[in-house]
Scaffold this motif. Structure first.
Motif, PDB file in Angstrom:
ATOM      1  N   ALA A  38     -26.017 -28.564  -7.029  1.00  0.00           N
ATOM      2  CA  ALA A  38     -25.939 -28.955  -8.925  1.00  0.00           C
ATOM      3  C   ALA A  38     -27.746 -28.812  -8.840  1.00  0.00           C
ATOM      4  O   ALA A  38     -28.548 -29.047  -8.674  1.00  0.00           O
ATOM      5  CB  ALA A  38     -25.267 -30.668  -9.166  1.00  0.00           C
ATOM      6  N   THR A  39     -27.755 -27.931 -10.235  1.00  0.00           N
ATOM      7  CA  THR A  39     -29.561 -27.672 -10.725  1.00  0.00           C
ATOM      8  C   THR A  39     -29.102 -28.220 -12.588  1.00  0.00           C
ATOM      9  O   THR A  39     -28.447 -28.503 -12.780  1.00  0.00           O
ATOM     10  CB  THR A  39     -29.950 -26.716 -10.354  1.00  0.00           C
ATOM     11  N   ALA A  40     -30.815 -27.825 -12.570  1.00  0.00           N
ATOM     12  CA  ALA A  40     -30.417 -28.017 -13.874  1.00  0.00           C
ATOM     13  C   ALA A  40     -31.850 -27.197 -14.435  1.00  0.00           C
ATOM     14  O   ALA A  40     -32.456 -27.011 -14.165  1.00  0.00           O
ATOM     15  CB  ALA A  40     -30.653 -29.869 -14.682  1.00  0.00           C
ATOM     16  N   GLY A  44     -32.649 -29.405 -18.894  1.00  0.00           N
ATOM     17  CA  GLY A  44     -31.658 -30.692 -18.407  1.00  0.00           C
ATOM     18  C   GLY A  44     -30.427 -29.988 -18.362  1.00  0.00           C
ATOM     19  O   GLY A  44     -29.802 -31.109 -18.177  1.00  0.00           O
ATOM     20  N   ARG A  45     -30.544 -29.146 -19.095  1.00  0.00           N
ATOM     21  CA  ARG A  45     -28.825 -29.002 -18.868  1.00  0.00           C
ATOM     22  C   ARG A  45     -28.175 -28.415 -17.186  1.00  0.00           C
ATOM     23  O   ARG A  45     -28.800 -27.086 -16.968  1.00  0.00           O
ATOM     24  CB  ARG A  45     -28.568 -27.912 -20.060  1.00  0.00           C
ATOM     25  N   PRO A  46     -26.942 -28.478 -16.566  1.00  0.00           N
ATOM     26  CA  PRO A  46     -27.310 -28.860 -15.566  1.00  0.00           C
ATOM     27  C   PRO A  46     -25.830 -27.652 -15.715  1.00  0.00           C
ATOM     28  O   PRO A  46     -25.340 -27.415 -16.398  1.00  0.00           O
ATOM     29  CB  PRO A  46     -25.744 -30.126 -15.646  1.00  0.00           C
ATOM     30  N   SER A  47     -25.593 -27.337 -14.227  1.00  0.00           N
ATOM     31  CA  SER A  47     -25.108 -26.104 -13.012  1.00  0.00           C
ATOM     32  C   SER A  47     -24.734 -26.227 -11.890  1.00  0.00           C
ATOM     33  O   SER A  47     -25.606 -27.017 -11.611  1.00  0.00           O
ATOM     34  CB  SER A  47     -25.606 -24.947 -13.633  1.00  0.00           C
ATOM     35  N   ASN A  48     -23.142 -26.285 -11.612  1.00  0.00           N
ATOM     36  CA  ASN A  48     -23.092 -26.760 -10.152  1.00  0.00           C
ATOM     37  C   ASN A  48     -21.723 -24.900  -9.627  1.00  0.00           C
ATOM     38  O   ASN A  48     -21.600 -24.323 -10.555  1.00  0.00           O
ATOM     39  CB  ASN A  48     -22.029 -27.148 -10.270  1.00  0.00           C
ATOM     40  N   ARG A  49     -22.558 -25.464  -8.488  1.00  0.00           N
ATOM     41  CA  ARG A  49     -21.223 -23.940  -7.334  1.00  0.00           C
ATOM     42  C   ARG A  49     -20.954 -24.232  -6.518  1.00  0.00           C
ATOM     43  O   ARG A  49     -22.223 -25.473  -5.801  1.00  0.00           O
ATOM     44  CB  ARG A  49     -22.269 -22.734  -7.949  1.00  0.00           C
ATOM     45  N   MET A  50     -20.706 -23.018  -5.067  1.00  0.00           N
ATOM     46  CA  MET A  50     -21.404 -24.090  -3.981  1.00  0.00           C
ATOM     47  C   MET A  50     -22.064 -23.097  -3.339  1.00  0.00           C
ATOM     48  O   MET A  50     -22.188 -21.864  -3.615  1.00  0.00           O
ATOM     49  CB  MET A  50     -19.818 -23.486  -3.727  1.00  0.00           C
ATOM     50  N   VAL A  51     -22.208 -23.407  -2.673  1.00  0.00           N
ATOM     51  CA  VAL A  51     -23.009 -22.539  -1.468  1.00  0.00           C
ATOM     52  C   VAL A  51     -22.768 -22.933  -0.067  1.00  0.00           C
ATOM     53  O   VAL A  51     -22.418 -24.259   0.037  1.00  0.00           O
ATOM     54  CB  VAL A  51     -25.050 -22.862  -1.633  1.00  0.00           C
ATOM     55  N   LEU A  52     -23.751 -22.211   1.091  1.00  0.00           N
ATOM     56  CA  LEU A  52     -24.254 -22.587   2.217  1.00  0.00           C
ATOM     57  C   LEU A  52     -24.554 -23.339   2.426  1.00  0.00           C
ATOM     58  O   LEU A  52     -25.715 -22.945   2.518  1.00  0.00           O
ATOM     59  CB  LEU A  52     -22.945 -21.489   2.992  1.00  0.00           C
ATOM     60  N   SER A  69     -31.233 -15.448  -9.614  1.00  0.00           N
ATOM     61  CA  SER A  69     -30.595 -15.682  -9.846  1.00  0.00           C
ATOM     62  C   SER A  69     -30.332 -17.317 -10.781  1.00  0.00           C
ATOM     63  O   SER A  69     -31.646 -17.358 -10.711  1.00  0.00           O
ATOM     64  CB  SER A  69     -29.087 -16.448  -8.056  1.00  0.00           C
ATOM     65  N   ARG A  70     -29.209 -17.368 -11.312  1.00  0.00           N
ATOM     66  CA  ARG A  70     -29.025 -18.764 -11.820  1.00  0.00           C
ATOM     67  C   ARG A  70     -30.276 -20.258 -11.444  1.00  0.00           C
ATOM     68  O   ARG A  70     -30.751 -20.736 -11.808  1.00  0.00           O
ATOM     69  CB  ARG A  70     -28.026 -18.785 -12.930  1.00  0.00           C
ATOM     70  N   LYS A  71     -29.348 -20.384 -10.199  1.00  0.00           N
ATOM     71  CA  LYS A  71     -30.205 -21.368  -9.635  1.00  0.00           C
ATOM     72  C   LYS A  71     -31.622 -21.503  -8.815  1.00  0.00           C
ATOM     73  O   LYS A  71     -31.867 -21.782  -9.408  1.00  0.00           O
ATOM     74  CB  LYS A  71     -28.823 -21.637  -8.219  1.00  0.00           C
ATOM     75  N   PRO A  79     -37.745 -27.578 -10.704  1.00  0.00           N
ATOM     76  CA  PRO A  79     -36.989 -28.085  -8.904  1.00  0.00           C
ATOM     77  C   PRO A  79     -37.162 -29.729  -8.000  1.00  0.00           C
ATOM     78  O   PRO A  79     -37.417 -29.706  -6.879  1.00  0.00           O
ATOM     79  CB  PRO A  79     -38.549 -27.861  -8.144  1.00  0.00           C
ATOM     80  N   HIS A  80     -35.464 -29.799  -8.641  1.00  0.00           N
ATOM     81  CA  HIS A  80     -34.649 -30.935  -8.357  1.00  0.00           C
ATOM     82  C   HIS A  80     -32.805 -30.647  -7.902  1.00  0.00           C
ATOM     83  O   HIS A  80     -33.342 -29.457  -8.843  1.00  0.00           O
ATOM     84  CB  HIS A  80     -34.530 -32.073  -8.933  1.00  0.00           C
ATOM     85  N   ALA A  81     -32.594 -31.360  -7.028  1.00  0.00           N
ATOM     86  CA  ALA A  81     -31.701 -30.446  -7.126  1.00  0.00           C
ATOM     87  C   ALA A  81     -30.549 -31.953  -5.850  1.00  0.00           C
ATOM     88  O   ALA A  81     -31.033 -32.682  -5.935  1.00  0.00           O
ATOM     89  CB  ALA A  81     -30.648 -29.294  -5.755  1.00  0.00           C
TER      90      ALA A  81
END
Length: 203
Positions: A38-40, A44-52, A69-71, A79-81
């Motif tokens: 999860a990043t923002a 402060g608007r969040p987004s979420n995806r799967m990574v390895l 990329s977006r992330k 720079p917080h996640a």
């Protein structure tokens, strides 16, 4: 009133994470390193995806991506996640929150060079998260880069590297019957950087 807490040395949550990962791998859980990231953005608007997850030690938890990329753009701006790994067959979950820093060029090179050739070509061909007219366009770009790097090594693209989440908070969750789960939170002690404050939480 805040409940009492105990303290633990800096290495403790990383040791436990390693033990849990060993259990997960031994149980042959599919994609044991898959984690939600999860990043923002700067507002402060969040987004979420799967990574390895590609590595961890007492410095933090590492993943790699296209920096454009977006992330990548969101992490440059904010720079917080937060990370979450959930291994359903074993009813185990780990949540990690913290600041994010770039890995070194040597670390990025070492991991990039360990990837399959197709993945290295893909890192050049994909303008990750950007609009794509058609899948054929992507395949043409792959073909073009395969021709470009037909001989010799495939260097790491300048827009491809990794991030390390330096944890400020790590929570271990163990599923139990009747939803009476066990939760234990490790939180950095600002006054003692080598010490974690540890608390049990209600489920």
């Amino acid at each position: 009133m805040e409940t009492a807490y105990r303290t633990a040395p800096h290495a403790e949550p990383f040791r436990r994470f390693g033990e849990w990962m060993e259990r997960v791998v031994a149980a042959q859980v599919k994609e044991p390193t898959a984690m939600s990231l999860a990043t923002a953005d700067e507002r402060g608007r969040p987004s979420n995806r799967m990574v390895l997850l590609k590595g961890f030690d007492e410095r933090g938890f590492v993943f790699y991506t296209n920096l454009e990329s977006r992330k990548g753009r969101e992490l440059a701006a904010n720079p917080h996640a937060a990370l979450c790994l959930f291994w359903q067959p074993l009813e185990l979950q780990v949540r990690i929150e913290g600041a994010v820093e770039s890995v070194t060029a040597d670390e990025a090179d070492e991991y990039y060079n360990s990837r399959a050739r197709g993945s290295r070509i893909g890192a050049w061909a994909s303008s990750q998260s950007r609009p794509l007219a058609s899948y054929d366009e992507l395949m043409q770009r792959v073909h073009d880069y395969e021709a470009r790097f037909a001989e010799g090594d495939i260097p790491r693209p300048p827009h491809w590297s990794g991030f390390r989440v330096v944890p400020e908070r790590i929570e271990f969750w163990q599923g139990r019957a009747s939803r009476l789960h066990e939760r234990e939170r490790f939180e950095k002690d600002a006054s003692q950087p080598d010490v974690w404050r540890v608390q049990n939480l209600y489920p």
